[in-house]
Scaffold this motif. Sequence first.
Motif, PDB file in Angstrom:
ATOM      1  N   TYR A  23      38.256  84.881 -12.581  1.00 52.28           N
ATOM      2  CA  TYR A  23      39.344  84.057 -12.884  1.00 52.28           C
ATOM      3  C   TYR A  23      40.174  83.872 -11.429  1.00 52.28           C
ATOM      4  CZ  TYR A  23      38.714  85.038 -17.876  1.00 52.28           C
ATOM      5  OH  TYR A  23      38.105  85.209 -18.924  1.00 52.28           O
ATOM      6  N   ALA A  36      45.464  82.787 -11.255  1.00 55.15           N
ATOM      7  CA  ALA A  36      44.161  82.929 -12.529  1.00 55.15           C
ATOM      8  C   ALA A  36      44.568  82.746 -13.698  1.00 55.15           C
ATOM      9  CB  ALA A  36      43.910  84.588 -12.202  1.00 55.15           C
ATOM     10  N   VAL A  40      42.728  80.495 -16.723  1.00 55.07           N
ATOM     11  CA  VAL A  40      42.510  81.231 -18.143  1.00 55.07           C
ATOM     12  C   VAL A  40      42.781  79.762 -19.313  1.00 55.07           C
ATOM     13  CG1 VAL A  40      43.285  82.492 -20.186  1.00 55.07           C
ATOM     14  CG2 VAL A  40      42.817  83.351 -17.902  1.00 55.07           C
ATOM     15  N   ILE A  57      32.565  83.000 -16.474  1.00 55.66           N
ATOM     16  CA  ILE A  57      34.030  83.197 -15.983  1.00 55.66           C
ATOM     17  C   ILE A  57      34.364  84.762 -16.248  1.00 55.66           C
ATOM     18  CG2 ILE A  57      36.396  82.933 -15.194  1.00 55.66           C
ATOM     19  CD1 ILE A  57      34.410  80.820 -14.072  1.00 55.66           C
TER      20      ILE A  57
END
Length: 109
Positions: A23, A36, A40, A57
């Motif tokens: 991420y 990061a 998400v 990922i």
Amino acid sequence: MLPFTERVVQIIGDIPAGKVMTYGQVASAAGSPRGARQVVRILHSMSSKYDLPWHRIINAQGGISTPSDREEKGGLQRELLEAEGVKFLPNGKVDLQVYRWFPEEEFMW
């Protein structure tokens, strides 16, 4: 779509089969080293729309990050990665030295 979001979508879409990114690595490559959590969010909201290989990922330790109530999704992620030739270590993690992918410099922002 915001420029950062566009870059994240492009980077994730470019990850070849059998390779992974973290991420934070995606966020950094897209120009936001501390983004990061945004990665998400983008994965959660746009994976289906853009047919993103979300399963490529993983977290910075080489593990699959799924909430405890979504274990089946973690199992699916592992199955998809294994189908692409990614091998998991006995501790359930991916060896990032072997499977981590780095985008070409021309794609770095």
